[in-house]
Design an enzyme around this catalytic site. Sequence first.
Site, PDB file in Angstrom:
ATOM      1  N   HIS A  40       3.604  -0.073   0.240  1.00 56.60           N
ATOM      2  CA  HIS A  40       4.062  -0.513  -1.071  1.00 56.60           C
ATOM      3  C   HIS A  40       5.528  -0.170  -1.243  1.00 56.60           C
ATOM      4  CE1 HIS A  40       4.003  -1.403  -5.361  1.00 56.60           C
ATOM      5  NE2 HIS A  40       4.709  -0.311  -5.526  1.00 56.60           N
ATOM      6  N   ASP A  81      -4.622  -0.502 -16.524  1.00 54.37           N
ATOM      7  CA  ASP A  81      -3.188  -0.377 -16.236  1.00 54.37           C
ATOM      8  C   ASP A  81      -2.413  -1.534 -16.837  1.00 54.37           C
ATOM      9  OD1 ASP A  81      -0.738   0.590 -14.831  1.00 54.37           O
ATOM     10  OD2 ASP A  81      -0.981  -1.323 -13.810  1.00 54.37           O
ATOM     11  N   ARG A 127       3.224   0.441 -22.922  1.00 57.59           N
ATOM     12  CA  ARG A 127       4.356   1.335 -22.630  1.00 57.59           C
ATOM     13  C   ARG A 127       5.678   0.586 -22.705  1.00 57.59           C
ATOM     14  NH1 ARG A 127       2.996   2.768 -16.996  1.00 57.59           N
ATOM     15  NH2 ARG A 127       5.042   3.735 -16.974  1.00 57.59           N
ATOM     16  N   SER A 134       0.279   4.453 -12.478  1.00 59.48           N
ATOM     17  CA  SER A 134       0.183   3.003 -12.596  1.00 59.48           C
ATOM     18  C   SER A 134       0.229   2.347 -11.207  1.00 59.48           C
ATOM     19  CB  SER A 134       1.339   2.516 -13.484  1.00 59.48           C
ATOM     20  OG  SER A 134       1.501   1.128 -13.407  1.00 59.48           O
ATOM     21  N   LYS A 154      -3.178   0.665  -8.667  1.00 58.13           N
ATOM     22  CA  LYS A 154      -3.249  -0.677  -8.078  1.00 58.13           C
ATOM     23  C   LYS A 154      -3.457  -0.618  -6.562  1.00 58.13           C
ATOM     24  CE  LYS A 154       0.347  -1.521 -10.771  1.00 58.13           C
ATOM     25  NZ  LYS A 154       1.239  -1.887 -11.867  1.00 58.13           N
TER      26      LYS A 154
END
Length: 433
Positions: A82, A161, A168, A183, A187
Site C-alpha cells: 500500500h 471507515d 472526519r 483507517s 481497508k
Amino acid sequence: MRMVDLIAKKRDGGELTKAEIDFMIKGYTDGDIPDYQMSAMAMALYFKEMTTDERVNLTMAMVKSGDEIDLSAIEGIKVDKHSTGGVGDTTTLILAPLVASVGVPVAKMSGRGLGHTGGTIDKLESVPGFQVEIDGETFNNLVNKNKVSVVGQSGNLTPADKKLYALRDVTATVNSIPLIASSIMSKKIASGADAIVLDVKTGSGAFMKNIEDARALAKAMVDIGNGAGRKTIGVISDMSQPLGFAVGNALEVKEAIDTLNGHGPKDLTELCLTLGSHMVVLANKAKTIEEAREKLQAVIDNKQALETFKVFLASQGGDASVVDDPSRLPKARVTKEVHAPKSGYVAEIVADEVGIAAGMLGAGRMTKTSIIDLAVGVVLNKKVGDFVEKGDSLVTLHTNTEDTKEVEEKLLNAYAIKEEKPADLPLVYDVIT
Ligand code: URA
Ligand code: CA
C-alpha cells in the site's frame, strides 16, 4: 452502554475497552449513534492519545463492519503493498508482475479514487480490452495459476471507515495519526492480506510533508498490522519530486513496461526493488533482503517479469502486444515542450504542482463522476540534480487540448532552477519494522 459516557471517558483521557469500541463502531455503522456524538468522539480521539490496543481494536471493529475478502483459496502467503499516495507512482503496475515472477502470490484489489491521475485500475484500463471486474472464483484461480491478478474493489468493505472518514473530513479531524493509521489498515486487512508492505511517502507531493510525521504514521500502521496478526513493515520514501518521469495513465503503463524491461527511471526502479524485496521476504520466498533483491533483478534481466506482465494482461482480456509495442496504448493528439527559462541545476520539482498540471490536462478525476482521459499527462525530461541549458525541454505535455498556457505556467512554477548543484536526495529514508 451509552455513547455519551464513552465520549466523556475519552475526553478525560481514559482508555476505551474493546467492548466499548465495538459498541461505538457498530452503533455508528448501523445509524444508532448519530453523527453529532461521533463528531465529539472523533475530536476527543484527536486530542487524547490512543493506545496500541485501542488502535488495533478500532481497526478491527471497522474491518468487522463490512465484508472481508477471503483469500484462503489462494496458495501461499498473500502480501499486499500500500502506498500512502504520491505523484506519478507507478509502483503497483511494476511490483505485481515483478514479485509474482519469483513466486509471491499477488491478489490485489485496487481503487480508482480521486487524484492527479487515475488509480492502478484506471491505468490498467488503458490497455485495450483489459477487464477489471472479475468474480471472486476466477480471481482466485488466476492468482493460483499466474501468481497475479488485479481487480477493482467490489463488495462492501469497511463501511464504518467510509462513514467515519467522511465525518472526519468535515469536522477537522482527518489529521490524526492514530485515526489515519486505523483507517488505512482497516481497508488493507479487510482486503485479506496475510502480510503488508507500506510505502509511506514524505515530501511536497505526499500527505505527510515531513519525515517525522511520516515516521510516526509508518510506526502507527506497522504496530496496528502486527497487533492484528499481519506481518507489516513500512518503507519511508521520498515524494519531494514525482516518482519516475511519467505522470498520466497510459504514460505510466509505458513507464512500467520500460522498468520491467530494465530501462526504467532510476528512482522508480530502485523503489520497486526495495519494496519488492520486502514483499519477497514476507512471503518466505527469500531469507534475506539481499537474496530477494538478487532474485528480482534476475527476473528483470532475463525478461521473466516482462513475460509475467504479458500473461497477466492477456489473462484479464488485455491486449498484451502493448508490451512489445507501447505505441498501441492510447495516445494524445498533441505533444508540446515546456522549455527551461534559464540555465542551471534543477533544485526542486514541487510534486503536487506537477500532479495538478497532469490533472488539468484531464489525467485525473476531480469528482467521482469525472471522466479520465487515459492518454494525457506529462513526462519530465529533467529531474532534481540535472543540469539544464536555457531552452532545453523540462517537460513534454501529452494533451488533447490546444490551450495549455495555464498548465505550462504551473509546470514552470514547479521547477526551481539554481546555479548550485543540489545535494542528492535520499530515495528511502527508513524502514520501520
Ligand atoms: N487515507 C485514508 O484512507 N484514511 C485517512 O484517514 C486518511 C487518508
Ligand atoms: Ca511515474
